[in-house]
Design a protein around this motif. Structure first.
Motif, short mmCIF file in Angstrom:
data_model
loop_
_atom_site.label_atom_id
_atom_site.label_comp_id
_atom_site.label_asym_id
_atom_site.label_seq_id
_atom_site.Cartn_x
_atom_site.Cartn_y
_atom_site.Cartn_z
N ASP A 126 47.68 -53.38 37.79
CA ASP A 126 46.71 -52.33 38.10
C ASP A 126 47.45 -51.20 38.81
N PRO A 136 35.89 -52.14 34.88
CA PRO A 136 36.04 -53.51 35.38
C PRO A 136 35.90 -54.51 34.24
N GLU A 137 36.60 -55.63 34.37
CA GLU A 137 36.50 -56.67 33.34
C GLU A 137 35.11 -57.28 33.37
N GLU A 138 34.62 -57.57 32.19
CA GLU A 138 33.30 -58.20 32.10
C GLU A 138 33.44 -59.68 32.36
N GLU A 139 32.42 -60.26 32.95
CA GLU A 139 32.43 -61.68 33.30
C GLU A 139 32.25 -62.55 32.09
N MET A 147 41.30 -55.59 35.19
CA MET A 147 40.69 -54.33 34.86
C MET A 147 41.12 -53.94 33.44
N LYS A 148 40.17 -53.64 32.62
CA LYS A 148 40.44 -53.21 31.25
C LYS A 148 40.70 -51.70 31.24
N ASN A 149 41.48 -51.26 30.24
CA ASN A 149 41.74 -49.83 30.16
C ASN A 149 41.88 -49.39 28.70
N LYS A 150 41.79 -48.08 28.51
CA LYS A 150 41.89 -47.48 27.18
C LYS A 150 43.17 -46.67 27.02
N ASP A 210 47.17 -55.10 30.73
CA ASP A 210 46.36 -55.65 31.83
C ASP A 210 47.13 -56.62 32.72
N LYS A 211 48.43 -56.35 32.89
CA LYS A 211 49.27 -57.18 33.76
C LYS A 211 49.48 -56.53 35.12
N PHE A 223 39.58 -46.53 32.87
CA PHE A 223 39.52 -47.89 33.41
C PHE A 223 38.08 -48.37 33.56
#
Length: 65
Positions: free
Chosen positions: A39, A62-65, A1-4, A36-37, A60
């Protein structure tokens, strides 16, 4: 999961240590989330959002494919 989190935290002039203290976690936890280690739990995600004055869905994504 990506975050800002890192981006917003720095814009607010907060250190990882200060954000961690406000959220009741360790600096290492904030670092792991930013890298991103790890959640966060839902409760911690809401605390982060509150301290960063941002909605959780804006923090947050979701990570892109």
């Amino acid at each position: 999961m990506k975050n800002k989190i890192r981006e917003i935290r720095k814009e607010m002039g907060l250190s990882q240590e200060e954000l961690a203290r406000r959220c009741g976690v360790s600096r290492q936890t904030v670092n792991a989330i930013e890298n991103d280690k790890y959640d966060p739990t839902l409760a911690l995600a809401f605390r982060l959002g509150r301290e960063l004055d941002t909605r959780v869905d804006e923090l947050f994504a979701p990570e892109e494919e």
